[in-house]
Motif scaffolding. Sequence first.
Motif, PDB file in Angstrom:
ATOM      1  N   ILE A 133      -0.703  47.607 -35.991  1.00 53.07           N
ATOM      2  CA  ILE A 133      -1.191  48.976 -36.154  1.00 53.07           C
ATOM      3  C   ILE A 133       0.015  49.898 -36.162  1.00 53.07           C
ATOM      4  CG2 ILE A 133      -2.608  50.826 -35.202  1.00 53.07           C
ATOM      5  CD1 ILE A 133      -4.332  48.702 -33.857  1.00 53.07           C
ATOM      6  N   LEU A 134       0.264  50.535 -37.289  1.00 55.24           N
ATOM      7  CA  LEU A 134       1.405  51.443 -37.417  1.00 55.24           C
ATOM      8  C   LEU A 134       1.065  52.825 -36.875  1.00 55.24           C
ATOM      9  CD1 LEU A 134       2.604  50.619 -41.054  1.00 55.24           C
ATOM     10  CD2 LEU A 134       3.716  49.931 -38.926  1.00 55.24           C
ATOM     11  N   ASP A 135       2.070  53.483 -36.340  1.00 59.15           N
ATOM     12  CA  ASP A 135       1.977  54.893 -36.000  1.00 59.15           C
ATOM     13  C   ASP A 135       2.352  55.670 -37.264  1.00 59.15           C
ATOM     14  OD1 ASP A 135       2.349  57.507 -35.216  1.00 59.15           O
ATOM     15  OD2 ASP A 135       3.629  57.028 -33.500  1.00 59.15           O
ATOM     16  N   PRO A 136       1.426  56.439 -37.851  1.00 60.28           N
ATOM     17  CA  PRO A 136       1.744  57.123 -39.105  1.00 60.28           C
ATOM     18  C   PRO A 136       2.916  58.095 -38.999  1.00 60.28           C
ATOM     19  CG  PRO A 136      -0.337  57.920 -38.189  1.00 60.28           C
ATOM     20  CD  PRO A 136       0.047  56.706 -37.407  1.00 60.28           C
ATOM     21  N   ALA A 137       3.252  58.474 -37.768  1.00 64.18           N
ATOM     22  CA  ALA A 137       4.384  59.388 -37.572  1.00 64.18           C
ATOM     23  C   ALA A 137       5.701  58.647 -37.374  1.00 64.18           C
ATOM     24  CB  ALA A 137       4.119  60.293 -36.371  1.00 64.18           C
TER      25      ALA A 137
ATOM     26  N   GLU B  14       1.935  48.824 -32.682  1.00 64.82           N
ATOM     27  CA  GLU B  14       1.205  47.841 -31.874  1.00 64.82           C
ATOM     28  C   GLU B  14       1.211  46.517 -32.632  1.00 64.82           C
ATOM     29  OE1 GLU B  14      -2.571  49.237 -30.194  1.00 64.82           O
ATOM     30  OE2 GLU B  14      -2.045  51.204 -30.995  1.00 64.82           O
ATOM     31  N   VAL B  15       1.654  45.469 -31.970  1.00 67.64           N
ATOM     32  CA  VAL B  15       1.891  44.194 -32.628  1.00 67.64           C
ATOM     33  C   VAL B  15       1.221  43.068 -31.851  1.00 67.64           C
ATOM     34  CG1 VAL B  15       3.676  42.512 -33.254  1.00 67.64           C
ATOM     35  CG2 VAL B  15       4.086  44.957 -33.612  1.00 67.64           C
ATOM     36  N   ALA B  16       0.549  42.169 -32.563  1.00 64.60           N
ATOM     37  CA  ALA B  16      -0.007  40.962 -31.947  1.00 64.60           C
ATOM     38  C   ALA B  16       0.239  39.778 -32.877  1.00 64.60           C
ATOM     39  CB  ALA B  16      -1.501  41.120 -31.681  1.00 64.60           C
ATOM     40  N   VAL B  17       0.557  38.639 -32.286  1.00 63.29           N
ATOM     41  CA  VAL B  17       0.842  37.422 -33.043  1.00 63.29           C
ATOM     42  C   VAL B  17       0.003  36.285 -32.476  1.00 63.29           C
ATOM     43  CG1 VAL B  17       2.631  35.775 -33.753  1.00 63.29           C
ATOM     44  CG2 VAL B  17       3.209  38.190 -33.448  1.00 63.29           C
ATOM     45  N   ALA B  18      -0.466  35.399 -33.358  1.00 61.02           N
ATOM     46  CA  ALA B  18      -1.225  34.233 -32.911  1.00 61.02           C
ATOM     47  C   ALA B  18      -0.983  33.082 -33.884  1.00 61.02           C
ATOM     48  CB  ALA B  18      -2.715  34.562 -32.825  1.00 61.02           C
ATOM     49  N   HIS B  19      -1.338  31.890 -33.430  1.00 65.27           N
ATOM     50  CA  HIS B  19      -1.112  30.689 -34.228  1.00 65.27           C
ATOM     51  C   HIS B  19      -2.386  29.849 -34.295  1.00 65.27           C
ATOM     52  CE1 HIS B  19       3.214  31.489 -33.571  1.00 65.27           C
ATOM     53  NE2 HIS B  19       2.871  31.691 -32.310  1.00 65.27           N
ATOM     54  N   ALA B  20      -2.422  28.964 -35.279  1.00 63.56           N
ATOM     55  CA  ALA B  20      -3.349  27.836 -35.274  1.00 63.56           C
ATOM     56  C   ALA B  20      -2.487  26.585 -35.354  1.00 63.56           C
ATOM     57  CB  ALA B  20      -4.328  27.896 -36.441  1.00 63.56           C
ATOM     58  N   SER B  21      -2.792  25.617 -34.512  1.00 63.59           N
ATOM     59  CA  SER B  21      -1.935  24.456 -34.331  1.00 63.59           C
ATOM     60  C   SER B  21      -2.049  23.462 -35.486  1.00 63.59           C
ATOM     61  CB  SER B  21      -2.300  23.752 -33.025  1.00 63.59           C
ATOM     62  OG  SER B  21      -3.595  23.156 -33.140  1.00 63.59           O
ATOM     63  N   VAL B  22      -1.105  22.533 -35.502  1.00 69.58           N
ATOM     64  CA  VAL B  22      -1.149  21.444 -36.485  1.00 69.58           C
ATOM     65  C   VAL B  22      -2.450  20.665 -36.351  1.00 69.58           C
ATOM     66  CG1 VAL B  22      -0.101  19.215 -37.060  1.00 69.58           C
ATOM     67  CG2 VAL B  22       1.342  21.221 -36.769  1.00 69.58           C
ATOM     68  N   GLU B  23      -2.874  20.427 -35.103  1.00 73.63           N
ATOM     69  CA  GLU B  23      -4.128  19.694 -34.889  1.00 73.63           C
ATOM     70  C   GLU B  23      -5.310  20.452 -35.481  1.00 73.63           C
ATOM     71  OE1 GLU B  23      -1.054  18.374 -32.148  1.00 73.63           O
ATOM     72  OE2 GLU B  23      -1.890  20.381 -32.517  1.00 73.63           O
ATOM     73  N   GLU B  24      -5.314  21.766 -35.305  1.00 76.20           N
ATOM     74  CA  GLU B  24      -6.413  22.567 -35.868  1.00 76.20           C
ATOM     75  C   GLU B  24      -6.352  22.578 -37.395  1.00 76.20           C
ATOM     76  OE1 GLU B  24      -7.250  25.790 -32.314  1.00 76.20           O
ATOM     77  OE2 GLU B  24      -5.430  26.023 -33.524  1.00 76.20           O
ATOM     78  N   ILE B  25      -5.149  22.652 -37.943  1.00 72.78           N
ATOM     79  CA  ILE B  25      -5.000  22.610 -39.403  1.00 72.78           C
ATOM     80  C   ILE B  25      -5.588  21.318 -39.955  1.00 72.78           C
ATOM     81  CG2 ILE B  25      -3.312  22.430 -41.288  1.00 72.78           C
ATOM     82  CD1 ILE B  25      -1.495  24.291 -39.561  1.00 72.78           C
ATOM     83  N   ASP B  26      -5.244  20.191 -39.312  1.00 67.68           N
ATOM     84  CA  ASP B  26      -5.728  18.894 -39.791  1.00 67.68           C
ATOM     85  C   ASP B  26      -7.235  18.748 -39.599  1.00 67.68           C
ATOM     86  OD1 ASP B  26      -3.242  18.048 -40.654  1.00 67.68           O
ATOM     87  OD2 ASP B  26      -2.756  17.015 -38.777  1.00 67.68           O
ATOM     88  N   GLU B  27      -7.765  19.410 -38.574  1.00 62.66           N
ATOM     89  CA  GLU B  27      -9.187  19.255 -38.269  1.00 62.66           C
ATOM     90  C   GLU B  27     -10.074  20.136 -39.143  1.00 62.66           C
ATOM     91  OE1 GLU B  27     -12.293  19.819 -34.500  1.00 62.66           O
ATOM     92  OE2 GLU B  27     -10.122  19.907 -34.175  1.00 62.66           O
ATOM     93  N   ILE B  28      -9.663  21.381 -39.383  1.00 62.34           N
ATOM     94  CA  ILE B  28     -10.581  22.313 -40.050  1.00 62.34           C
ATOM     95  C   ILE B  28     -10.082  22.787 -41.414  1.00 62.34           C
ATOM     96  CG2 ILE B  28     -11.546  23.107 -37.867  1.00 62.34           C
ATOM     97  CD1 ILE B  28      -9.833  25.597 -38.036  1.00 62.34           C
ATOM     98  N   ASN B  29      -8.932  22.356 -41.861  1.00 65.08           N
ATOM     99  CA  ASN B  29      -8.254  22.669 -43.121  1.00 65.08           C
ATOM    100  C   ASN B  29      -7.403  23.934 -42.993  1.00 65.08           C
ATOM    101  OD1 ASN B  29      -9.549  25.078 -44.392  1.00 65.08           O
ATOM    102  ND2 ASN B  29     -11.349  23.753 -44.686  1.00 65.08           N
ATOM    103  N   ILE B  30      -6.438  24.048 -43.863  1.00 63.97           N
ATOM    104  CA  ILE B  30      -5.425  25.089 -43.727  1.00 63.97           C
ATOM    105  C   ILE B  30      -5.999  26.492 -43.951  1.00 63.97           C
ATOM    106  CG2 ILE B  30      -4.648  24.760 -46.105  1.00 63.97           C
ATOM    107  CD1 ILE B  30      -2.552  25.908 -43.024  1.00 63.97           C
ATOM    108  N   LEU B  31      -6.942  26.646 -44.865  1.00 69.93           N
ATOM    109  CA  LEU B  31      -7.513  27.977 -45.096  1.00 69.93           C
ATOM    110  C   LEU B  31      -8.232  28.463 -43.848  1.00 69.93           C
ATOM    111  CD1 LEU B  31      -8.228  30.399 -46.857  1.00 69.93           C
ATOM    112  CD2 LEU B  31     -10.222  29.112 -47.679  1.00 69.93           C
ATOM    113  N   ARG B  32      -9.095  27.620 -43.302  1.00 65.98           N
ATOM    114  CA  ARG B  32      -9.834  28.028 -42.103  1.00 65.98           C
ATOM    115  C   ARG B  32      -8.884  28.243 -40.926  1.00 65.98           C
ATOM    116  NH1 ARG B  32     -12.154  31.019 -39.481  1.00 65.98           N
ATOM    117  NH2 ARG B  32     -13.408  30.422 -37.696  1.00 65.98           N
ATOM    118  N   ALA B  33      -7.851  27.406 -40.814  1.00 63.64           N
ATOM    119  CA  ALA B  33      -6.885  27.562 -39.729  1.00 63.64           C
ATOM    120  C   ALA B  33      -6.113  28.875 -39.856  1.00 63.64           C
ATOM    121  CB  ALA B  33      -5.925  26.373 -39.697  1.00 63.64           C
ATOM    122  N   SER B  34      -5.761  29.249 -41.094  1.00 60.95           N
ATOM    123  CA  SER B  34      -5.055  30.520 -41.285  1.00 60.95           C
ATOM    124  C   SER B  34      -5.956  31.687 -40.907  1.00 60.95           C
ATOM    125  CB  SER B  34      -4.564  30.653 -42.730  1.00 60.95           C
ATOM    126  OG  SER B  34      -5.635  30.761 -43.641  1.00 60.95           O
TER     127      SER B  34
END
Length: 210
Positions: free
Chosen positions: A41-45, A74-94
């Motif tokens: 979330i950017l501060d427009p100013a 305001e910054v937030a970062v999150a991941h989906a793991s290799v295990e999740e990628i293999d389990e649910i596919n890369i699009l859903r994991a992203s």
Amino acid sequence: MSTPDYHLEEELRAQGFLRIAGVDEVGRGPIAGPVTAAAVILDPAAIPEGLNDSKKLTARRRDALEQSLRACAEVAVAHASVEEIDEINILRASHLAMERAVAALDPPPDYLLIDGNLIPRDLTLPARAVIKGDAISVSISAASIIAKTCRDRLMVDLAQQYPGYGWETNAGYPSVSHKNALRNLGITPHHRRSFRPVHNILYQDKSVSD
């Protein structure tokens, strides 16, 4: 060539949406490592100059912009793991990584600008998908920079634990040297087994053992 600007955000602010988060992910193409998403979330100013699609920026410029963004946005970062990628596919994991990044913003945003042509299915906030959004919206480009710098650092750290694959430079993408190392050094716990270069080696090894 046009650069991203704040016009989409200004239109939304005129409609009463004030906490507008840009959302983007990085790491759908690699054969190793997680997929990473950021919500910003950017501060427009106080919008840092030079925001752009992270792929169009040098590593040094991305790092400098990341520092600026963490100081004024305001910054937030999150991941989906290799295990999740293999389990649910890369699009859903992203999409899962995007959902987690949005959920990590507190207080929550009231509107989302999401890079791509799909809105992750479990997001309940008002949202718009923006094709090539990191070249259109500075909020999305900010998210692309944060996601890229964070994932690149993570891959450098993993490269120290698993030397020889070149993750410190290829970030897990299937470069020729990475694929050669995969054949010569074997598959690590951080390789995506559902991705063809890794899957093929697993399948070949199984065929040989059978």
